[in-house]
Design an enzyme around this catalytic site. Structure first.
Site, mmCIF file in Angstrom:
data_model
loop_
_atom_site.group_PDB
_atom_site.id
_atom_site.type_symbol
_atom_site.label_atom_id
_atom_site.label_comp_id
_atom_site.label_asym_id
_atom_site.label_seq_id
_atom_site.Cartn_x
_atom_site.Cartn_y
_atom_site.Cartn_z
ATOM 1 C CG HIS A 219 -6.073 2.725 6.409
ATOM 2 N ND1 HIS A 219 -6.318 1.495 5.848
ATOM 3 C CD2 HIS A 219 -7.234 3.108 6.987
ATOM 4 C CE1 HIS A 219 -7.571 1.152 6.091
ATOM 5 N NE2 HIS A 219 -8.145 2.119 6.774
ATOM 6 C CE1 TYR B 267 0.975 2.317 8.936
ATOM 7 C CE2 TYR B 267 -0.111 3.990 10.286
ATOM 8 C CZ TYR B 267 -0.052 3.237 9.128
ATOM 9 O OH TYR B 267 -1.004 3.403 8.165
ATOM 10 N NE ARG C 238 -1.674 1.882 3.613
ATOM 11 C CZ ARG C 238 -1.535 1.721 4.931
ATOM 12 N NH1 ARG C 238 -2.189 0.769 5.561
ATOM 13 N NH2 ARG C 238 -0.748 2.517 5.622
#
Ligand SMILES: Cc1ncc(C[n+]2csc(CCOP(=O)(O)OP(=O)(O)O)c2C)c(N)n1
Lengths: 324, 360
Positions: free
Chosen positions: B262, B271, B258
């Site tokens: 998100h 993160y 990805r």
């Protein structure tokens, strides 16, 4: 300290973790990411990933695990990312957490807290805006708590964590960052099952919770200008409900306006109206009125305003009650 | 059979092109005409550019929270490319390439993310369920559709897509188990993009691969390089054919990344490391496929220029159309709750109309 609701919740969780080593947090993305709303920010760094646990993406798994953890003496606080995603865990909550005490004749309980954001008003994606609290309110054994301000959130959450029964703690997304207020630094608890009078009044009672409190207050202030004195009651614990507080207020004012952002049919408002019909009928000067969302699916962001309860609609409700 | 030749349990992954677009396995090349190949490229470019446009619109406040597909172009277009008109698809929320490949109008796709109910309407004739936001919930539905096809004697296949996070949900396990027991004609494609919001795959599963989970349900699982569109087409086609011919389900793990956050509400830099993202930038699915096409003589700057212009025009037209469509009327919000509107809901609609002063 001046805190918004997310910060107040964060502080409550930190104090609960610090005060009692049996407290553990578990949920999706609550670790280093601090949760999607940052309610657990900094906690995994401070208390370790064994006590602030990122779980796999599995709501049934994490609530079921919380029940098992509680059996061995831990005090789990589970986060479900949004109320709209709690349904995979519904079975664990309803079939197990809520009735474990009954099924073991008091030998075991399920002292878990399930925290989850809920409610409309922020133009979120599909499934992120529903208010389905009534689904849980009908479950015996479950306590359903909804805070309406940062101060309330901290005290009610600490009391929920101390509770010996499972608590569903619903955090109104709309209020998360809506404003700051002075929150006492030290840990304190606000007792569960007790409503509070947010604003005293003489002519009618507005019964509400969560994100409906600030707009009910706004409507009450506007009504005061027209000479109508509205008492605003924050139910705080929806189930089991503080029936005495509801009845006392309505017996005093003689008029009741129930405000909730959930659809009307079979909602929590229906329960309150029935209570009033059963136990305060002769005190009523007007029919009990509900101001709620319509019985439709929460629309997408562009149409949300057509769905959402606002102060204007509450004001119209007040007028209707007073002019009956 | 790719599923015989590649053992997911031993970490084997189907790949046809290397990251520079050179052919590693000519024997596995799917049968595609030059026109097919150009269409695949066009769809991948459209997916990427339409996605970038959505991110831009979001930043300008013209579109709401958006789940970007950047980096998924090969696995999305590759999965959908083998679908036939009679097949069905049950996608999840991050699947723009699938939508565009099956012919879903881009404007309608934008509508949804702009918060306009107009985006709910799948065009007639497309066997496509609205994408599921609740993670994994579409998986058992796809199995049911596949069983119905079998029951009705329709030789079609059903495709369902989901992320790696979805493989932790009960619905994933229940769906796959059900499909295995009943030999449902369904293809499960997991876009393993390494992250479920902030949760890395290592915290999602202790399995060495997603694909090997299929063994537990009694059907083949195949790991594929999800940034290699030809490998994806070859693998999913084979699985769809197996489903159509009574061979039962297949689980395909598309190993990908990805590239964006998100959603536009997320900050992935909290993160994951810059180095990790850069490693994956070097495995860009579009660059790889372009290089392959160029080597075959199917691609040149001229072609790219024409394609770029066409894509740009198509996207601008879709945005214009999406933005000129008014939000749903009040009626529209009420009448699709039931097939026939109940009396009390009709009364609520009338009441709401009065309150809003007929403004809407
Ligand atoms: C049942 C459920 N739980 C939680 C969420 C919130 N959520 C949305 S997407 C997501 C992560 C999904 O990760 P993955 O399945 O790997 O797909 P990806 O987003 O990586 O494409 C989460 C936790 C949700 N949508 N549904």
């Amino acid at each position: 300290m001046n805190l918004n609701m997310v910060q107040a919740i964060n502080q409550a969780l930190a104090q609960a973790l610090a005060a009692d080593e049996r407290v553990v947090l578990l949920g999706e993305d609550i670790g280093p990411d601090g949760g999607v709303f940052r309610a657990t920010e900094g906690l995994s760094e401070r208390f370790g990933t064994d006590r602030v646990m990122d779980t796999p993406l599995a709501e049934s798994g994490l609530v079921g695990a919380a029940i098992g953890m509680a059996a061995l003496g831990l005090k789990p606080v589970a986060e479900i990312q949004f109320l709209g995603f709690i349904y995979p865990a519904f079975n664990q909550i309803v079939s197990h957490a809520a009735r474990l005490r009954n099924r073991t004749r008091g030998r075991f309980g399920a002292p878990i807290v399930i925290r989850t954001p809920y409610g409309a008003g922020v133009g979120a994606l599909e499934h992120h805006s529903e208010s389905t609290e009534a689904l849980f309110c009908q479950i015996p054994g479950l306590t359903v708590v909804v805070p309406s301000s940062p101060v309330e959130a901290k005290g009610l959450l600490l009391a929920s964590i101390r509770s010996e029964d499972p608590v569903l703690f619903l955090e109104p997304t709309r209020l998360y960052r809506a404003g700051k207020e002075e929150v006492p630094e030290a840990a304190y608890e606000i007792p569960l099952r007790r409503a509070r009078i947010v604003r005293p009044g003489a002519d009618l009672t507005i019964l509400a919770w969560g994100a409906m409190i600030p707009i009910s207050l706004q409507a009450a202030e506007e009504a005061a200008a027209a000479g109508h004195s509205a008492e605003v009651i924050d139910l705080r614990t929806l189930s089991p409900m503080d029936e005495e507080a509801v009845l006392a207020s309505v017996r005093k004012t003689g008029r009741a306006l129930i405000v909730h952002e959930a659809p009307r049919a079979f909602g929590a408002g229906a329960e309150i109206a029935a209570l009033l019909a059963e136990s305060a009928l002769l005190h009523l000067k007007a029919p009990v009125l509900r101001v709620t969302a319509p019985d439709i699916t929460v629309p997408l962001a562009k149409s949300e305003a057509a769905y959402y309860v606002d102060a204007g609609r509450i004001g119209a409700g007040i007028t209707r009650l007073m002019e009956f | 059979m790719l599923t015989d030749a590649f053992d997911a349990a031993r970490g084997e992954r189907v790949g046809i092109l290397d990251p520079d677009g050179r052919v590693l396995r000519p024997d596995l090349l799917p049968a595609l005409t030059p026109d097919d190949l150009r269409r695949v490229l066009a769809l991948m470019i459209l997916t990427r550019e339409a996605d970038r446009k959505a991110l831009l619109l979001q930043r300008q406040g013209r579109l709401g929270t958006f789940a970007s597909s950047l980096g998924h172009e090969a696995c999305q277009v590759g999965s959908a490319f083998g679908l036939r008109a009679e097949d069905w698809a049950f996608p999840y929320f991050r699947d723009m390439g699938l939508y565009l490949t099956v012919g879903y109008p881009l404007a309608t796709y934008y509508h949804y993310w702009m918060g306009n109910e107009a985006g709910f309407r799948t065009p007639d004739g497309l066997n496509l369920f609205p994408f599921a936001i609740p993670v994994a919930s579409q998986i058992p539905q796809a199995v049911g559709a596949a069983l119905a096809a079998k029951h009705l004697g329709k030789p079609l296949a059903v495709l369902t897509t989901f992320g790696d996070g979805a493989t932790s949900e009960g619905d994933f396990h229940e769906g796959l188990n059900f499909a295995g027991v009943h030999r449902a004609p369904v293809v499960f494609v997991c876009y393993n993009n390494q992250w479920a919001i902030s949760t890395p795959i290592s915290r999602q599963t202790a399995s060495a691969s997603i694909a090997q989970k299929a063994a537990a349900y009694g059907f083949p699982g195949l790991a594929v390089d999800g940034n290699d569109v030809l490998a994806m087409i070859a693998a999913v086609r084979e699985a769809l054919d197996r489903a159509r011919s009574g061979g039962g389900p297949t689980l395909i793990e598309a190993f990908t990344y990805r590239m964006s956050h998100h959603t536009t509400s997320d900050d992935a830099s909290r993160y994951r490391s810059r180095e990790e993202v850069e490693t994956w930038e070097r495995r860009d699915p579009l660059a790889r496929f372009r290089a392959y096409l160029a080597a075959q003589g199917y691609w040149d700057q001229d072609f790219e220029g024409r394609l770029g212009a066409e894509t740009g025009a198509r996207i601008e037209a879709a945005v214009a159309e999406a933005e000129k469509t008014p939000p749903a009327s009040l009626e529209d919000l009420f009448v699709f709750t039931y097939k026939e509107i109940p009396a009390r809901l009709a009364a609520q609609l009338a009441e709401r109309k009065m309150q809003l002063g007929g403004a809407r």
